[in-house]
Design a protein around this motif. Structure first.
Motif, PDB file in Angstrom:
ATOM      1  N   TYR A  32       0.921  -0.936   0.307  1.00 13.28           N
ATOM      2  CA  TYR A  32       0.179   0.454  -0.268  1.00 13.28           C
ATOM      3  C   TYR A  32       0.713   1.595   0.157  1.00 13.28           C
ATOM      4  O   TYR A  32       2.029   1.312   1.123  1.00 13.28           O
ATOM      5  CB  TYR A  32      -1.584  -0.134   0.978  1.00 13.28           C
ATOM      6  CG  TYR A  32      -1.760   1.433   0.904  1.00 13.28           C
ATOM      7  CD1 TYR A  32      -2.792   1.213   0.915  1.00 13.28           C
ATOM      8  CD2 TYR A  32      -1.210   2.304   1.815  1.00 13.28           C
ATOM      9  CE1 TYR A  32      -3.500   2.741   0.792  1.00 13.28           C
ATOM     10  CE2 TYR A  32      -1.924   3.879   2.182  1.00 13.28           C
ATOM     11  CZ  TYR A  32      -3.044   3.596   1.401  1.00 13.28           C
ATOM     12  OH  TYR A  32      -3.784   4.064   1.435  1.00 13.28           O
ATOM     13  N   LYS A  46      -8.887   2.405   7.465  1.00 14.80           N
ATOM     14  CA  LYS A  46      -9.469   2.293   5.962  1.00 14.80           C
ATOM     15  C   LYS A  46      -9.120   1.125   5.227  1.00 14.80           C
ATOM     16  O   LYS A  46     -10.436   0.328   5.008  1.00 14.80           O
ATOM     17  CB  LYS A  46      -8.581   3.124   4.620  1.00 14.80           C
ATOM     18  CG  LYS A  46      -8.722   3.440   3.859  1.00 14.80           C
ATOM     19  CD  LYS A  46      -8.579   4.671   2.920  1.00 14.80           C
ATOM     20  CE  LYS A  46      -6.785   4.702   2.606  1.00 14.80           C
ATOM     21  NZ  LYS A  46      -6.533   5.868   1.947  1.00 14.80           N
ATOM     22  N   MET A  87     -11.981  -1.436  -1.601  1.00 14.66           N
ATOM     23  CA  MET A  87     -10.420  -1.021  -0.821  1.00 14.66           C
ATOM     24  C   MET A  87      -9.949  -1.734  -1.297  1.00 14.66           C
ATOM     25  O   MET A  87      -8.438  -1.088  -1.602  1.00 14.66           O
ATOM     26  CB  MET A  87      -9.792  -0.479   0.848  1.00 14.66           C
ATOM     27  CG  MET A  87     -10.593   0.239   1.653  1.00 14.66           C
ATOM     28  SD  MET A  87     -10.661   2.112   0.418  1.00 14.66           S
ATOM     29  CE  MET A  87     -12.094   2.783   1.215  1.00 14.66           C
ATOM     30  N   ASP A  89      -8.727  -1.702  -4.787  1.00 13.11           N
ATOM     31  CA  ASP A  89      -7.954  -1.757  -5.873  1.00 13.11           C
ATOM     32  C   ASP A  89      -7.076  -0.507  -5.283  1.00 13.11           C
ATOM     33  O   ASP A  89      -6.016  -0.218  -6.301  1.00 13.11           O
ATOM     34  CB  ASP A  89      -9.046  -0.411  -6.726  1.00 13.11           C
ATOM     35  CG  ASP A  89      -9.628  -0.426  -7.197  1.00 13.11           C
ATOM     36  OD1 ASP A  89      -9.701  -2.341  -7.862  1.00 13.11           O
ATOM     37  OD2 ASP A  89     -10.700  -0.350  -7.702  1.00 13.11           O
ATOM     38  N   LEU A  90      -6.844  -0.397  -4.268  1.00  8.81           N
ATOM     39  CA  LEU A  90      -5.401   0.155  -3.449  1.00  8.81           C
ATOM     40  C   LEU A  90      -4.243  -0.046  -2.299  1.00  8.81           C
ATOM     41  O   LEU A  90      -3.410  -0.215  -2.694  1.00  8.81           O
ATOM     42  CB  LEU A  90      -6.108   0.930  -1.659  1.00  8.81           C
ATOM     43  CG  LEU A  90      -7.158   2.450  -2.676  1.00  8.81           C
ATOM     44  CD1 LEU A  90      -7.503   2.647  -0.739  1.00  8.81           C
ATOM     45  CD2 LEU A  90      -6.765   3.381  -2.881  1.00  8.81           C
TER      46      LEU A  90
END
Length: 93
Positions: A32, A46, A87, A89-90
Protein backbone atom coordinates in the motif's frame (compact mmCIF):
# COMPACT_ATOMS: atom_id res chain seq x y z
CA UNK A 1 7.18 5.75 20.96
CA UNK A 2 7.02 2.00 20.59
CA UNK A 3 4.97 0.32 17.90
CA UNK A 4 2.79 -1.91 20.06
CA UNK A 5 -0.95 -2.56 19.76
CA UNK A 6 -2.74 -0.23 22.17
CA UNK A 7 0.42 0.64 24.11
CA UNK A 8 2.67 3.62 23.61
CA UNK A 9 5.56 4.19 25.93
CA UNK A 10 8.49 6.54 25.78
CA UNK A 11 11.28 6.47 28.31
CA UNK A 12 14.79 7.86 28.41
CA UNK A 13 16.30 4.38 28.06
CA UNK A 14 14.15 3.67 24.98
CA UNK A 15 15.13 6.94 23.36
CA UNK A 16 18.84 6.22 23.71
CA UNK A 17 18.80 2.80 22.06
CA UNK A 18 17.14 1.41 18.95
CA UNK A 19 13.87 -0.37 19.72
CA UNK A 20 13.25 -3.73 18.08
CA UNK A 21 10.37 -4.03 15.63
CA UNK A 22 7.51 -6.18 16.92
CA UNK A 23 7.31 -9.76 15.69
CA UNK A 24 4.50 -11.28 13.64
CA UNK A 25 3.59 -14.67 12.29
CA UNK A 26 1.87 -13.06 9.28
CA UNK A 27 3.27 -13.60 5.79
CA UNK A 28 3.91 -10.57 3.56
CA UNK A 29 1.19 -9.82 1.04
CA UNK A 30 0.43 -6.83 -1.16
CA UNK A 31 1.70 -3.30 -0.70
CA UNK A 32 0.00 0.00 0.00
CA UNK A 33 1.40 3.43 -0.96
CA UNK A 34 1.05 5.93 1.89
CA UNK A 35 -0.68 9.17 0.88
CA UNK A 36 -0.14 12.71 2.18
CA UNK A 37 -1.21 13.12 5.80
CA UNK A 38 -2.01 9.43 6.36
CA UNK A 39 -1.27 7.62 9.60
CA UNK A 40 -0.77 3.91 10.15
CA UNK A 41 -3.94 3.76 12.27
CA UNK A 42 -5.93 5.54 9.54
CA UNK A 43 -4.57 3.24 6.83
CA UNK A 44 -5.36 0.15 8.89
CA UNK A 45 -8.91 1.37 9.57
CA UNK A 46 -9.43 2.29 5.90
CA UNK A 47 -8.23 -1.09 4.60
CA UNK A 48 -9.58 -3.42 7.29
CA UNK A 49 -12.32 -1.49 9.11
CA UNK A 50 -10.39 -1.79 12.40
CA UNK A 51 -6.93 -1.16 13.83
CA UNK A 52 -6.21 -4.75 14.85
CA UNK A 53 -3.34 -5.20 12.37
CA UNK A 54 -1.19 -2.15 13.14
CA UNK A 55 1.40 -4.25 14.97
CA UNK A 56 1.54 -6.80 12.12
CA UNK A 57 2.13 -4.02 9.57
CA UNK A 58 4.87 -2.58 11.81
CA UNK A 59 6.55 -5.99 12.04
CA UNK A 60 6.34 -6.74 8.32
CA UNK A 61 7.94 -3.38 7.55
CA UNK A 62 10.58 -3.43 10.31
CA UNK A 63 9.02 -0.34 11.88
CA UNK A 64 9.74 0.58 15.48
CA UNK A 65 7.75 3.83 15.42
CA UNK A 66 4.21 3.58 14.10
CA UNK A 67 4.04 7.37 13.85
CA UNK A 68 6.81 7.44 11.27
CA UNK A 69 5.17 6.86 7.88
CA UNK A 70 5.81 9.14 4.94
CA UNK A 71 3.85 9.95 1.79
CA UNK A 72 4.98 7.65 -1.00
CA UNK A 73 6.25 4.97 1.38
CA UNK A 74 5.20 1.44 0.33
CA UNK A 75 3.91 -0.60 3.25
CA UNK A 76 3.91 -4.39 3.10
CA UNK A 77 0.53 -5.70 4.27
CA UNK A 78 -0.26 -9.05 5.91
CA UNK A 79 -1.22 -11.62 3.25
CA UNK A 80 -3.87 -13.47 5.21
CA UNK A 81 -5.91 -10.45 6.33
CA UNK A 82 -8.68 -9.57 3.87
CA UNK A 83 -8.85 -5.95 2.72
CA UNK A 84 -12.29 -4.32 2.56
CA UNK A 85 -13.81 -5.00 -0.87
CA UNK A 86 -14.10 -1.30 -1.75
CA UNK A 87 -10.40 -0.72 -0.91
CA UNK A 88 -8.87 -3.61 -2.89
CA UNK A 89 -7.88 -1.31 -5.77
CA UNK A 90 -5.55 0.56 -3.38
CA UNK A 91 -3.44 -2.54 -2.68
CA UNK A 92 -0.79 -3.67 -5.16
CA UNK A 93 -0.25 -7.41 -5.42
Amino acid sequence: LECRRGLFRSTASQETKEAAAPATDKKPGGTYAVGDGETLYGICFKLYGNVNHVEDICALNGMTDMNHVAAGQKLILPADVPVAEEMKDLVEK
